[in-house]
Design a protein around this motif. Structure first.
Motif, PDB file in Angstrom:
ATOM      1  N   LEU A 143       0.858  -1.178   0.000  1.00 58.92           N
ATOM      2  CA  LEU A 143       0.000   0.000   0.000  1.00 58.92           C
ATOM      3  C   LEU A 143       0.893   1.225   0.000  1.00 58.92           C
ATOM      4  CD1 LEU A 143      -2.664   1.564   0.281  1.00 58.92           C
ATOM      5  CD2 LEU A 143      -2.518   1.172   2.762  1.00 58.92           C
ATOM      6  N   ALA A 144       0.692   2.099  -0.973  1.00 57.01           N
ATOM      7  CA  ALA A 144       1.465   3.339  -1.045  1.00 57.01           C
ATOM      8  C   ALA A 144       0.501   4.503  -1.228  1.00 57.01           C
ATOM      9  CB  ALA A 144       2.451   3.286  -2.205  1.00 57.01           C
ATOM     10  N   VAL A 145       0.663   5.525  -0.420  1.00 62.19           N
ATOM     11  CA  VAL A 145      -0.188   6.711  -0.497  1.00 62.19           C
ATOM     12  C   VAL A 145       0.697   7.911  -0.808  1.00 62.19           C
ATOM     13  CG1 VAL A 145      -1.800   8.198   0.737  1.00 62.19           C
ATOM     14  CG2 VAL A 145      -1.872   5.719   1.102  1.00 62.19           C
ATOM     15  N   VAL A 146       0.391   8.559  -1.917  1.00 63.17           N
ATOM     16  CA  VAL A 146       1.160   9.717  -2.374  1.00 63.17           C
ATOM     17  C   VAL A 146       0.262  10.948  -2.257  1.00 63.17           C
ATOM     18  CG1 VAL A 146       2.422  10.731  -4.305  1.00 63.17           C
ATOM     19  CG2 VAL A 146       2.435   8.254  -3.980  1.00 63.17           C
ATOM     20  N   GLN A 147       0.556  11.815  -1.322  1.00 67.53           N
ATOM     21  CA  GLN A 147      -0.252  13.025  -1.115  1.00 67.53           C
ATOM     22  C   GLN A 147       0.574  14.291  -1.269  1.00 67.53           C
ATOM     23  OE1 GLN A 147      -3.584  10.962  -0.766  1.00 67.53           O
ATOM     24  NE2 GLN A 147      -3.474  13.117  -0.913  1.00 67.53           N
ATOM     25  N   GLY A 148       1.838  14.151  -1.607  1.00 62.23           N
ATOM     26  CA  GLY A 148       2.720  15.302  -1.665  1.00 62.23           C
ATOM     27  C   GLY A 148       2.626  16.077  -2.950  1.00 62.23           C
ATOM     28  N   LEU A 149       3.718  16.607  -3.340  1.00 60.26           N
ATOM     29  CA  LEU A 149       3.790  17.475  -4.506  1.00 60.26           C
ATOM     30  C   LEU A 149       3.449  16.750  -5.801  1.00 60.26           C
ATOM     31  CD1 LEU A 149       7.172  19.172  -3.596  1.00 60.26           C
ATOM     32  CD2 LEU A 149       4.880  20.091  -3.233  1.00 60.26           C
ATOM     33  N   ALA A 150       2.797  17.434  -6.703  1.00 67.21           N
ATOM     34  CA  ALA A 150       2.448  16.850  -7.999  1.00 67.21           C
ATOM     35  C   ALA A 150       3.686  16.392  -8.763  1.00 67.21           C
ATOM     36  CB  ALA A 150       1.656  17.863  -8.831  1.00 67.21           C
ATOM     37  N   ALA A 151       4.782  17.092  -8.579  1.00 70.45           N
ATOM     38  CA  ALA A 151       6.021  16.696  -9.259  1.00 70.45           C
ATOM     39  C   ALA A 151       6.461  15.306  -8.813  1.00 70.45           C
ATOM     40  CB  ALA A 151       7.124  17.714  -8.978  1.00 70.45           C
ATOM     41  N   ARG A 152       6.254  14.984  -7.541  1.00 76.78           N
ATOM     42  CA  ARG A 152       6.565  13.646  -7.056  1.00 76.78           C
ATOM     43  C   ARG A 152       5.668  12.612  -7.717  1.00 76.78           C
ATOM     44  NH1 ARG A 152       6.871  14.005  -0.647  1.00 76.78           N
ATOM     45  NH2 ARG A 152       8.230  15.791  -0.608  1.00 76.78           N
ATOM     46  N   ASP A 153       4.392  12.966  -7.870  1.00 70.29           N
ATOM     47  CA  ASP A 153       3.453  12.045  -8.522  1.00 70.29           C
ATOM     48  C   ASP A 153       3.948  11.695  -9.918  1.00 70.29           C
ATOM     49  OD1 ASP A 153       1.950  12.463  -6.254  1.00 70.29           O
ATOM     50  OD2 ASP A 153       0.333  13.535  -7.254  1.00 70.29           O
ATOM     51  N   VAL A 154       4.350  12.705 -10.656  1.00 71.36           N
ATOM     52  CA  VAL A 154       4.829  12.484 -12.023  1.00 71.36           C
ATOM     53  C   VAL A 154       6.122  11.663 -12.003  1.00 71.36           C
ATOM     54  CG1 VAL A 154       5.714  13.609 -14.098  1.00 71.36           C
ATOM     55  CG2 VAL A 154       3.705  14.545 -12.931  1.00 71.36           C
ATOM     56  N   ALA A 155       7.026  11.998 -11.110  1.00 71.90           N
ATOM     57  CA  ALA A 155       8.293  11.272 -11.034  1.00 71.90           C
ATOM     58  C   ALA A 155       8.073   9.813 -10.649  1.00 71.90           C
ATOM     59  CB  ALA A 155       9.224  11.956 -10.031  1.00 71.90           C
ATOM     60  N   LEU A 156       7.211   9.559  -9.669  1.00 73.34           N
ATOM     61  CA  LEU A 156       6.955   8.183  -9.254  1.00 73.34           C
ATOM     62  C   LEU A 156       6.234   7.399 -10.341  1.00 73.34           C
ATOM     63  CD1 LEU A 156       6.045   8.690  -5.502  1.00 73.34           C
ATOM     64  CD2 LEU A 156       8.021   7.472  -6.419  1.00 73.34           C
ATOM     65  N   ALA A 157       5.314   8.041 -11.052  1.00 71.35           N
ATOM     66  CA  ALA A 157       4.618   7.364 -12.151  1.00 71.35           C
ATOM     67  C   ALA A 157       5.611   6.991 -13.248  1.00 71.35           C
ATOM     68  CB  ALA A 157       3.513   8.250 -12.705  1.00 71.35           C
ATOM     69  N   THR A 158       6.527   7.896 -13.552  1.00 72.93           N
ATOM     70  CA  THR A 158       7.546   7.620 -14.567  1.00 72.93           C
ATOM     71  C   THR A 158       8.444   6.470 -14.123  1.00 72.93           C
ATOM     72  OG1 THR A 158       7.520   9.917 -15.284  1.00 72.93           O
ATOM     73  CG2 THR A 158       9.459   8.617 -15.878  1.00 72.93           C
ATOM     74  N   LEU A 159       8.861   6.491 -12.863  1.00 70.42           N
ATOM     75  CA  LEU A 159       9.693   5.421 -12.321  1.00 70.42           C
ATOM     76  C   LEU A 159       8.950   4.085 -12.409  1.00 70.42           C
ATOM     77  CD1 LEU A 159      12.294   4.558 -10.784  1.00 70.42           C
ATOM     78  CD2 LEU A 159      11.016   4.997  -8.681  1.00 70.42           C
ATOM     79  N   ALA A 160       7.678   4.080 -12.023  1.00 70.53           N
ATOM     80  CA  ALA A 160       6.880   2.844 -12.070  1.00 70.53           C
ATOM     81  C   ALA A 160       6.753   2.335 -13.499  1.00 70.53           C
ATOM     82  CB  ALA A 160       5.499   3.081 -11.456  1.00 70.53           C
ATOM     83  N   LEU A 161       6.470   3.226 -14.421  1.00 73.22           N
ATOM     84  CA  LEU A 161       6.355   2.818 -15.833  1.00 73.22           C
ATOM     85  C   LEU A 161       7.655   2.242 -16.354  1.00 73.22           C
ATOM     86  CD1 LEU A 161       4.234   5.720 -17.337  1.00 73.22           C
ATOM     87  CD2 LEU A 161       3.520   3.350 -16.985  1.00 73.22           C
ATOM     88  N   ASN A 162       8.762   2.879 -15.999  1.00 71.22           N
ATOM     89  CA  ASN A 162      10.058   2.385 -16.455  1.00 71.22           C
ATOM     90  C   ASN A 162      10.393   1.032 -15.847  1.00 71.22           C
ATOM     91  OD1 ASN A 162      10.494   4.601 -18.064  1.00 71.22           O
ATOM     92  ND2 ASN A 162      11.665   5.709 -16.515  1.00 71.22           N
ATOM     93  N   ARG A 163      10.126   0.870 -14.560  1.00 71.69           N
ATOM     94  CA  ARG A 163      10.439  -0.410 -13.911  1.00 71.69           C
ATOM     95  C   ARG A 163       9.508  -1.518 -14.384  1.00 71.69           C
ATOM     96  NH1 ARG A 163      12.416   0.862  -7.780  1.00 71.69           N
ATOM     97  NH2 ARG A 163      14.321   1.932  -8.403  1.00 71.69           N
ATOM     98  N   LEU A 164       8.271  -1.172 -14.712  1.00 72.54           N
ATOM     99  CA  LEU A 164       7.330  -2.176 -15.223  1.00 72.54           C
ATOM    100  C   LEU A 164       7.495  -2.396 -16.720  1.00 72.54           C
ATOM    101  CD1 LEU A 164       4.132  -1.085 -13.269  1.00 72.54           C
ATOM    102  CD2 LEU A 164       5.502  -3.131 -12.877  1.00 72.54           C
ATOM    103  N   ASP A 165       8.345  -1.566 -17.342  1.00 77.70           N
ATOM    104  CA  ASP A 165       8.599  -1.634 -18.777  1.00 77.70           C
ATOM    105  C   ASP A 165       7.307  -1.483 -19.580  1.00 77.70           C
ATOM    106  OD1 ASP A 165      10.323  -1.669 -20.951  1.00 77.70           O
ATOM    107  OD2 ASP A 165      10.108  -3.845 -21.204  1.00 77.70           O
ATOM    108  N   ILE A 166       6.500  -0.492 -19.201  1.00 75.19           N
ATOM    109  CA  ILE A 166       5.256  -0.197 -19.913  1.00 75.19           C
ATOM    110  C   ILE A 166       5.494   0.995 -20.819  1.00 75.19           C
ATOM    111  CG2 ILE A 166       2.867   0.564 -19.681  1.00 75.19           C
ATOM    112  CD1 ILE A 166       2.841  -0.794 -16.935  1.00 75.19           C
ATOM    113  N   ARG A 167       5.117   0.858 -22.060  1.00 71.20           N
ATOM    114  CA  ARG A 167       5.299   1.952 -23.004  1.00 71.20           C
ATOM    115  C   ARG A 167       3.994   2.299 -23.661  1.00 71.20           C
ATOM    116  NH1 ARG A 167       9.825   2.058 -21.118  1.00 71.20           N
ATOM    117  NH2 ARG A 167      11.671   1.091 -21.823  1.00 71.20           N
TER     118      ARG A 167
END
Length: 137
Positions: A113-137
């Motif tokens: 369970l992960a809850v992201v409530q901080g800065l929108a920039a973190r949301d974008v960075a974490l989403a990008t990291l997740a996409l890259n690690r999951l190898d989703i394009r």
């Protein structure tokens, strides 16, 4: 993305469930966090049931101080979840996971369970990291 009229059908077989709502009530319940799965809460509402915290093997937030101000964590606290329980269940911060300093998952069957409530920039960075690690394009 495919719209579903029923959340149970929508998350069936999903490895990752992303909740981004302004709901005043929980819509993600413990049954939605499968073994080996991840629930990621991004919304400002009470979208994730405190029961999900109970079944999660690991629990992360981006900013522990701010997590209690808005969103699901704030709703749990307002509904009477003791802050000591919240802190005991907290595995760590998402920035430490993203930096490789803390493992997000230590066993394949763990429920995260992960809850992201901080800065929108973190949301974008974490989403990008997740996409890259999951190898989703």
């Amino acid at each position: 993305m495919v719209p579903f009229p029923d959340l149970d059908r929508a998350v069936e077989g999903a490895d990752v469930v992303v909740a981004l709502t302004s709901s005043a009530r929980a819509v993600v319940e413990p049954r939605h966090l499968a073994a080996g799965g991840t629930v990621l809460g991004l919304g400002g509402g009470a979208e994730i049931s405190a029961g999900v915290l109970t079944v999660a093997d690991r629990f992360f937030v981006d900013d522990p101080g701010y997590a209690g101000v808005t969103g699901s964590v704030a709703a749990w606290l307002a509904d009477g979840l003791p802050s000591d329980t919240l802190h005991t269940r907290l595995t760590g911060g998402l920035p430490a996971v993203a930096a490789g300093m803390l493992p997000g998952r230590t066993a394949p069957s763990q429920r995260i369970l992960a809850v992201v409530q901080g800065l929108a920039a973190r949301d974008v960075a974490l989403a990008t990291l997740a996409l890259n690690r999951l190898d989703i394009r």
